[in-house]
Design a protein around this motif. Structure first.
Motif, PDB file in Angstrom:
ATOM      1  N   LEU A   1      40.863  54.705  14.660  1.00 59.23           N
ATOM      2  CA  LEU A   1      40.223  53.630  13.902  1.00 59.23           C
ATOM      3  C   LEU A   1      40.317  52.374  14.762  1.00 59.23           C
ATOM      4  O   LEU A   1      41.335  51.687  14.790  1.00 59.23           O
ATOM      5  CB  LEU A   1      40.926  53.429  12.558  1.00 59.23           C
ATOM      6  CG  LEU A   1      40.159  52.646  11.478  1.00 59.23           C
ATOM      7  CD1 LEU A   1      38.861  53.346  11.109  1.00 59.23           C
ATOM      8  CD2 LEU A   1      41.015  52.457  10.241  1.00 59.23           C
ATOM      9  N   GLU A   2      39.239  52.087  15.513  1.00 58.80           N
ATOM     10  CA  GLU A   2      39.233  51.001  16.490  1.00 58.80           C
ATOM     11  C   GLU A   2      38.847  49.681  15.821  1.00 58.80           C
ATOM     12  O   GLU A   2      37.820  49.596  15.152  1.00 58.80           O
ATOM     13  CB  GLU A   2      38.255  51.296  17.620  1.00 58.80           C
ATOM     14  CG  GLU A   2      38.635  52.493  18.464  1.00 58.80           C
ATOM     15  CD  GLU A   2      37.659  52.717  19.603  1.00 58.80           C
ATOM     16  OE1 GLU A   2      36.691  51.912  19.726  1.00 58.80           O
ATOM     17  OE2 GLU A   2      37.844  53.683  20.351  1.00 58.80           O
ATOM     18  N   ALA A   3      39.672  48.672  16.024  1.00 57.16           N
ATOM     19  CA  ALA A   3      39.383  47.342  15.475  1.00 57.16           C
ATOM     20  C   ALA A   3      38.439  46.596  16.411  1.00 57.16           C
ATOM     21  O   ALA A   3      38.654  46.558  17.632  1.00 57.16           O
ATOM     22  CB  ALA A   3      40.669  46.555  15.288  1.00 57.16           C
ATOM     23  N   LEU A   4      37.394  46.016  15.853  1.00 59.40           N
ATOM     24  CA  LEU A   4      36.422  45.243  16.635  1.00 59.40           C
ATOM     25  C   LEU A   4      36.548  43.746  16.412  1.00 59.40           C
ATOM     26  O   LEU A   4      36.041  42.958  17.208  1.00 59.40           O
ATOM     27  CB  LEU A   4      34.997  45.674  16.261  1.00 59.40           C
ATOM     28  CG  LEU A   4      34.623  47.131  16.538  1.00 59.40           C
ATOM     29  CD1 LEU A   4      33.195  47.391  16.073  1.00 59.40           C
ATOM     30  CD2 LEU A   4      34.753  47.450  18.017  1.00 59.40           C
ATOM     31  N   GLY A   5      37.179  43.338  15.316  1.00 58.06           N
ATOM     32  CA  GLY A   5      37.278  41.919  14.983  1.00 58.06           C
ATOM     33  C   GLY A   5      38.120  41.138  15.971  1.00 58.06           C
ATOM     34  O   GLY A   5      39.008  41.682  16.644  1.00 58.06           O
ATOM     35  N   GLU A   6      37.831  39.839  16.049  1.00 50.58           N
ATOM     36  CA  GLU A   6      38.556  38.938  16.951  1.00 50.58           C
ATOM     37  C   GLU A   6      39.281  37.881  16.128  1.00 50.58           C
ATOM     38  O   GLU A   6      38.719  37.306  15.196  1.00 50.58           O
ATOM     39  CB  GLU A   6      37.569  38.274  17.910  1.00 50.58           C
ATOM     40  CG  GLU A   6      38.217  37.353  18.927  1.00 50.58           C
ATOM     41  CD  GLU A   6      37.193  36.699  19.833  1.00 50.58           C
ATOM     42  OE1 GLU A   6      37.588  35.857  20.660  1.00 50.58           O
ATOM     43  OE2 GLU A   6      35.993  37.018  19.704  1.00 50.58           O
ATOM     44  N   GLN A   7      40.532  37.636  16.479  1.00 49.24           N
ATOM     45  CA  GLN A   7      41.344  36.667  15.750  1.00 49.24           C
ATOM     46  C   GLN A   7      41.052  35.257  16.250  1.00 49.24           C
ATOM     47  O   GLN A   7      41.173  34.970  17.435  1.00 49.24           O
ATOM     48  CB  GLN A   7      42.833  36.979  15.921  1.00 49.24           C
ATOM     49  CG  GLN A   7      43.280  38.255  15.241  1.00 49.24           C
ATOM     50  CD  GLN A   7      43.247  38.131  13.728  1.00 49.24           C
ATOM     51  OE1 GLN A   7      43.440  37.055  13.164  1.00 49.24           O
ATOM     52  NE2 GLN A   7      42.990  39.255  13.053  1.00 49.24           N
TER      53      GLN A   7
END
Length: 685
Positions: A147-153
């Protein structure tokens, strides 16, 4: 057949001449209670009147008059300032010709549709850019391997990554509460994993959507997604185990992230596989040809085309609903056409293609650099072709000191040279202001003109607000600084809701500024006992445009002090500044001057204050050196020479004269500072 008003047995009255309802050409300021106007069919035609009924427009299964609202016996209401449908003429307050009259009718939706057609970076029909949070990586058997996260903090918030995904309907932008409107091969976690409220219903909808659109496609990626979802449907606990395994439980509890799919052996996502794209676009074309709702599109003029039953939502309007709003909608029977109950697509017939085009274009503009915030109005702007003004317009209006000054200089250069670096002078340029209104969007203003005309009007605005100021203050005031300068506590939240749009309309059309702008500027000067740079700029601009449009013999106000200006209120302001300067010279370091105690009274009721101030000035002059006394007395005498002894000082000043008083005071004070700086430079070369 005319209906007789006579009672049975009475002699019938003669039948009056046939009459046809006319479209009144009265100015927009006419009262709503004005009686309706009728034209006698056999009388000579008058300007703006109909002598025959308008032609009929045929819709599917219903032949109706295009102006069906103008029924006999009912008064046709005056249209609002902004209309989405074409009309033959349009007038505005202020006597200025509107931009549509000069450049032809350029309707909002048509202009947005043209922008979509010329833009190469916007998604095509059936696709949309959406923020995606995670990629569900599957093997060919449908098992989740990652489950790869694409969002940027950014600043403690997760910003989704923009990806191109399928758009099979309105749910691509906003879901209903039914839980039965899943997207194709992507959606929120509640639809993909079946979690949360109505999770089972949402997961079943996701599977049904996949089967309905791509059920016959033999593709390993689609097959893997189907197996994965069927496994979750038969084993509901598996979704929670996956979330726990990949340590995303906290994020999934906070929000409902958006998920897409990818095979572990592929580089592209499942919905971007060539076979999937081809099958999806083929199915999309089939739905258009088999559409039951067909008619004539009011945007493109095409006939017998599939109509959009509902408009896609618009996102990005400041203070609007996060889920999105509509610009064309019907929420009550009073707004629907006769016989069109529960058939919104026929109330305002727009083709599926045109609806997708203008909503996609508007969503793109609201999320791009071609959007600025003016008061409560989210303002977007674009040209009919690539143009330099698309870059300059935003920088000219934004409150960015470095880019703002450079953009204003470039605008002045373009107007003076008669050419732009990119684009033609006669290219049409559009500016659209939107504001939220519950679940809908209201149009604050809609202006269109050639790039050359628009650039000249913007330049005129900066010429009008040009006023002398301190070196540390910005060379050119942005619209944001101008509006906040006249707001309570100089806060943007205290700007009146409609003021930003009204000022922008005045700038773009070259009309007088709204009276509210002058009223607020004068009110803040009195309340805070101090005219500031922004307030003086607003006052000068309002006064000069009023003089210009009234063709008044009064002289326009210059950016700097004008000793030759004989206006009594302007000279009273200068005199007040001179008396304050005498007091400051006599008692340096005072915590409060006559301005702090008497400005409000001096600017509104001079007769009650100035005799006292003039007597006090004699005591202050007695404390000065002989040379300074001569200088100050000469200045006071010069200012006093412009008054009529019989009417000085006036008992009261109306609001426009209070504005002239504030401007005279401000410019005289700035002249003192300029002379002091010049004298210092001469003494210390």
């Amino acid at each position: 057949m005319p209906i007789s008003n006579s009672s049975p047995g009475a002699t019938p009255r003669p039948t009056p001449p046939s009459i046809t309802r006319c479209s009144s050409a009265a100015p927009a300021r006419a009262s709503a209670s004005t009686s309706p106007t009728w034209a006698v069919a056999n009388s000579p035609p008058r300007s703006g009147w109909w002598t025959t009924r308008p032609p009929a427009t045929t819709y599917r299964g219903n032949t109706r008059s295009r102006f069906h609202a103008a029924r006999p016996g009912l008064r046709q209401p005056r249209r609002s300032a902004t209309a989405l449908l074409p009309r033959t003429h349009r007038r505005r307050r202020g006597g200025g010709a509107c931009m549509e009259q000069r450049g032809g009718v350029r309707m909002i939706l048509q202009a947005l549709n043209r922008y979509y057609e010329r833009s190469e970076n916007l998604p095509r029909e059936g696709w949309v850019c959406r923020g995606v949070d995670y990629v569900v990586v599957l093997d060919e058997r449908g098992a989740c391997v990652n489950l790869e996260a694409l969002g940027e903090q950014k600043k403690g918030k997760t910003i989704p990554s923009e990806r191109l995904v399928t758009a099979i309907g309105k749910q691509a932008m906003k879901h209903t509460n039914s839980g039965k409107d899943a997207n194709l091969l992507w959606d929120n976690a509640s639809f993909v994993f079946g979690t949360g409220n109505k999770g089972a219903t949402k997961l079943a909808s996701f599977i049904d959507t996949l089967q309905a659109w791509l059920g016959e496609l033999q593709d390993s990626g689609v097959t893997a997604v189907r197996r994965f979802c069927l496994h979750l449907q038969s084993h509901p606990e598996a979704a929670g185990e996956l979330i726990e395994h990949f340590r995303v439980k906290e994020d999934f509890e906070k929000r409902d992230p958006v998920l897409i799919f990818r095979l572990v052996s592929d580089m592209e996502n499942v919905h971007q596989r060539p076979a999937v794209r081809a099958a999806y676009e083929l199915a999309l074309a089939a739905t258009r040809t088999q559409a039951n709702l067909r008619g004539n599109c009011l945007v493109t003029g095409q006939t017998d085309v599939p109509l959009a039953p509902n408009e896609s939502v618009i996102k990005g309007v400041w203070n609007g609903q996060p889920a999105g709003c509509n610009i064309v909608s019907f929420n009550a029977r009073a707004f629907e056409s006769y016989g069109k109950r529960e058939r919104n697509g026929e109330n305002a017939p727009v083709s599926v293609q045109a609806s997708f085009a203008y909503t996609t274009a508007l969503n793109h503009l609201l999320a791009s650099a071609q959007r600025i915030q003016i008061g409560d109005s989210s303002t977007v702007f674009w040209a009919e072709e690539t143009h330099e003004l698309e870059d300059l317009f935003g920088d000219v209006m934004r409150d960015d000191s470095a880019r703002h000054v450079d953009a204003v200089r470039a605008l002045y250069s373009a107007v003076e040279s008669g050419k732009f670096a990119v684009g033609k002078l006669d290219t049409r340029f559009h500016v659209l202001g939107l504001a939220p209104n519950a679940a809908r969007i209201s149009v604050r203003f809609w202006e269109t003109a050639t790039a050359a005309d628009l650039a000249r009007r913007i330049k005129q605005h900066f010429d009008d607000i040009d006023v002398v100021h301190a070196d540390y203050e910005p060379e050119h005031l942005s619209l944001f600084r101008l509006l906040t300068g006249i707001a309570l506590l100089s806060k943007a939240d205290n700007i009146p809701p409609n003021l930003g749009g009204e000022v922008m309309r005045a700038i773009l059309e070259g009309l007088p500024y709204p009276a509210t702008l002058l009223n607020l500027a004068v009110s803040r000067c009195r309340a805070e006992q101090k005219p500031t740079y922004a307030r003086a700029a607003a006052i000068k601009a309002c006064l000069n445009r009023s003089i210009r449009f009234r063709h008044s013999p009064e002289k326009e106000f210059a950016p700097m002090l004008d000793p030759a200006n004989t206006n009594p209120a302007y000279r009273l302001g200068r005199l007040f500044a001179a008396l304050e300067k005498v007091q400051e010279d006599a008692s340096p370091g005072l915590n409060a001057t006559i301005r702090d105690r008497y400005y409000g009274a001096a600017s509104s009721t001079p007769a009650a204050v100035f005799p006292t101030l003039l007597r006090l000035s004699k005591h202050h002059l007695g404390k000065l050196s002989p040379g300074l006394v001569i200088s100050r007395e000469r200045l006071i005498g010069e200012v006093m020479d412009g008054f009529d002894a019989a009417t000085f000082p006036p008992r009261s000043l109306p609001l426009p004269d209070q504005a002239r008083f504030a401007l005279g005071y401000y410019q005289q004070r700035q002249a003192f500072f300029t002379k002091s700086e010049s004298r210092t430079q001469e003494q210390n070369p």
